[in-house]
Design an enzyme around this catalytic site. Structure first.
Site, mmCIF file in Angstrom:
data_model
loop_
_atom_site.group_PDB
_atom_site.id
_atom_site.type_symbol
_atom_site.label_atom_id
_atom_site.label_comp_id
_atom_site.label_asym_id
_atom_site.label_seq_id
_atom_site.Cartn_x
_atom_site.Cartn_y
_atom_site.Cartn_z
ATOM 1 N N CYS A 257 -15.322 -4.836 -26.674
ATOM 2 C CA CYS A 257 -14.225 -5.448 -26.301
ATOM 3 C C CYS A 257 -13.936 -6.967 -26.383
ATOM 4 C CB CYS A 257 -13.851 -4.910 -24.978
ATOM 5 S SG CYS A 257 -13.667 -3.127 -25.356
ATOM 6 N N LEU A 258 -14.573 -7.666 -25.467
ATOM 7 C CA LEU A 258 -14.386 -9.029 -24.951
ATOM 8 C C LEU A 258 -14.545 -9.917 -25.986
ATOM 9 C CD1 LEU A 258 -15.149 -9.592 -21.194
ATOM 10 C CD2 LEU A 258 -13.097 -8.715 -22.495
#
Ligand SMILES: NC(=O)c1ccc[n+]([C@@H]2O[C@H](COP(=O)([O-])OP(=O)(O)OC[C@H]3O[C@@H](n4cnc5c(N)ncnc54)[C@H](O)[C@@H]3O)[C@@H](O)[C@H]2O)c1
Length: 435
Positions: A257-258
Site C-alpha cells: 500500500c504505502l
C-alpha cells in the site's frame, strides 16, 4: 456472492461473508490458492485455518479458477492487485482482466464492487464503460460501487468486522445496494456521494500516512546530525493532548500500500496538470531510508575499525512490518542487497519468513561498475541463538517482530543498529546505534 482475488484483502472478506451465512465463491487465477482454500488451509496470517476449514466444509465458501460461478451471484467484489509498472505508472491490467472475466457472466440486478486501491475516476472512466458493453445499463441494470479496503494485516484489535467501511456508488441505488451488502458483516458503513469520492478517501488515508512518515524520517535524519534521539523527541511531543499525532521513523516503507498508492494519486494529478509535491517529496525521503540505514551500519562498523566488506551482518526481521509475513516492497530487501553488494556476509532471522529470494533485478553499483549478478542466492532464516548473535559483527533490527527477545539481542550481540527503537530501555554488552 463472488470475490475475485483471494489475497490479503479477498480471503478475510470471503471468510467473513461465509461466516455470516452467505454462499461465497472465491475466484482466483492462482490454482494453488484455490486448492488451499478448498482444503481449508489458510495462507493469510489474519485468516485462521480452522475457521476457513469450517466454512469450506459447510459449502459456504468454495473456490475456483473459473469465473463462470459469477453467473449465479447477486454480488461480486473485486480485490485484485494494483501494482505499478516499471515506469511507475498504475498497472491497471489486473482490474481490466478481472472486470473482463466478470463481465462475461454479468446479469441484470447484480452488484459489482471494486475494492482494489486505485486512482479516483477508475470506476467511472474504466470499469463502467467496460460493464456497459454487456448492454446492461450501469447504475440501473447493473449496480456498481467502490469501497476501499482498510485491512491492517496483523492488527488484532481492528479487523474486517469493526473497521468502518466507506462505500460510494456510481449513483444512489448502487450506493444503497452496496451499503446493504456490507452492513451484513460490518458494524459501520459510511456512504459517500460517488465512486470517485470513495476512491479518493483511500488515497487520502494512505497519502496521509506516507507524508507523515516522510516528515518524521526527515526529522530523524536532522536529529541524527544534531546528536538528538528522535524517539525521545517524539515521545515528548506526543504528550501534547491535541494537535499532534505521533508517527515513527523507520528503515523505509514497505507492503502493497504505502509505497504504491500515493503514486496512483500523483499520476492522476499530473494528468490534470496539478503537481502533487508532498506525495513526491515523501516518496523520495522514504525511498532513501534503506540507503541511510546502510550508511549507519557502515559508520557503526567503521567506529570499530571494521569495513563492511567481510563483516558478518545479521538482519532481524525482513517482513515490511512487525508480526507479518509479507515481504512485498520490504526495505529489508534493499538493505540486504546493498550490504551484499558492498561485500558483507549477510544473514537474516525472521520467524515469519522461512526463506527469502533477493532476486537480481537491482543493479548494484560496485567498485565503480554496475553489476547485476552480484546478489546472494536463496537464503534461509537463521535461528536466533546467543552464539549467532555473538558471532555477528553487526546485528540490524529492521522489522521489530514481537517474537524476538530484544533483551537477549543486546546481551549477546556486540553491535546493534536499531531502526525501530526496539531496544528502548534495554542494556547489555552491545553497543546500540539507533536510527
Ligand atoms: N494488503 C493490504 O494490506 C491491503 C490493504 C488495503 C487495500 N489493499 C488493496 O487491495 C488490493 C488487493 O491487495 P492484496 O494485498 O489482497 O493482494 P494479493 O496479491 O494478496 O491478492 C490478490 C489476489 O488476486 C489474484 N488475482 C490476480 N488477478 C486476478 C484476476 N484477474 N482474477 C482473479 N484473481 C486474480 C491473485 O492471484 C492474488 O491471489 C490492492 O489494490 C491493494 O492495494 C491491500
Amino acid at each position: 456472492m463472488a470475490i475475485l482475488g483471494l489475497g490479503y484483502v479477498g480471503l478475510p472478506l470471503a471468510t467473513e461473508f461465509a461466516l455470516a451465512g452467505f454462499h461465497v465463491w472465491g475466484i482466483d487465477v492462482d490454482a494453488e490458492r484455490v486448492a488451499a482454500v478448498n482444503r481449508g488451509d489458510s495462507y493469510i496470517g489474519d485468516v485462521n485455518s480452522a475457521i476457513l476449514a469450517g466454512v469450506a466444509a459447510k459449502g459456504l465458501l468454495r473456490a475456483s479458477t473459473d469465473p463462470a460461478a459469477v453467473a449465479d451471484c447477486d454480488a461480486v467484489i473485486i480485490c485484485v492487485p494494483t501494482p505499478l509498472r516499471k515506469t511507475k505508472d498504475p498497472d491497471m491490467s489486473f482490474i481490466v482482466d478481472a472486470v473482463t472475466r466478470v463481465r462475461g457472466h454479468a446479469h441484470a440486478g447484480q452488484l459489482i464492487v471494486l475494492e482494489s486501491t486505485t486512482y479516483p475516476g477508475t470506476c467511472e472512466e474504466l470499469v463502467a464503460p467496460m460493464l456497459a458493453e454487456t448492454g446492461l445499463a450501469v447504475g440501473r441494470g447493473l449496480f456498481l460501487a467502490f469501497s476501499p479496503e482498510r485491512v491492517d494485516p496483523g492488527n488484532k484489535r481492528f479487523t474486517t468486522r469493526n473497521i468502518p467501511k466507506v462505500v460510494g456508488g456510481v449513483n444512489e441505488p448502487s450506493t444503497h445496494v452496496a451499503c446493504a451488502l456490507y452492513s451484513a458483516i460490518i458494524e459501520r458503513v459510511h456512504p459517500v456521494s460517488s465512486t470517485k469520492t470513495a476512491e479518493m478517501v483511500k488515497l487520502l488515508e494512505n497519502t496521509f500516512r506516507s507524508v507523515n512518515i516522510g516528515l518524521i524520517n526527515e526529522l530523524a535524519l536532522i536529529c541524527d546530525r544534531m546528536g538528538l534521539d528522535v524517539w525521545e523527541v517524539i515521545e515528548a511531543a506526543a504528550t501534547k493532548p491535541f494537535g499532534f499525532m505521533p508517527f515513527y521513523p523507520g528503515p523505509g516503507l514497505g507492503g502493497h500500500c504505502l509505497p504504491i498508492d500515493p503514486i496512483y494519486l500523483s499520476w492522476k494529478a499530473k494528468l490534470l496538470d496539478v503537481e502533487a509535491s508532498f506525495i513526491d517529496l515523501a516518496a523520495k525521503v522514504n525511498a532513501a531510508m534503506p540507503r541511510h540505514v546502510v550508511e549507519k551500519i557502515a559508520a557503526a562498523l567503521n567506529d570499530e575499525a571494521k569495513p563492511v566488506r567481510g563483516s558478518a551482518i545479521l538482519v532481524l526481521g525482513v517482513a515490511y512490518k512487525r508480526d507479518v509475513a509479507d515481504i512485498r516492497e520490504s526495505p529489508a530487501l534493499d538493505i540486504l542487497k546493498h550490504l551484499a553488494a558492498l561485500g558483507a556476509t549477510v544473514a537474516y532471522s525472521d520467524p515469519h519468513v522461512p526463506r527469502l529470494r533477493l532476486g537480481s533485478h537491482l543493479h548494484l553499483a560496485h567498485g565503480g561498475h554496475v553489476r547485476n549478478e552480484d546478489v546472494t542466492p536463496d537464503m534461509a532464516s537463521a535461528e536466533l541463538t546467543p552464539e549467532r548473535l555473538a558471532a555477528a559483527d553487526c546485528v540490524v533490527i529492521v522489522a521489530n517482530h514481537t517474537a524476538f527477545d530484544y533483551a537477549a539481542v543486546v546481551r549477546h550481540a556486540r553491535l546493534v543498529v536499531d531502526t525501530r527503537n526496539a531496544t528502548k530501555g534495554l542494556a547489555g554488552g552491545a553497543r546500540v546505534v539507533k536510527l
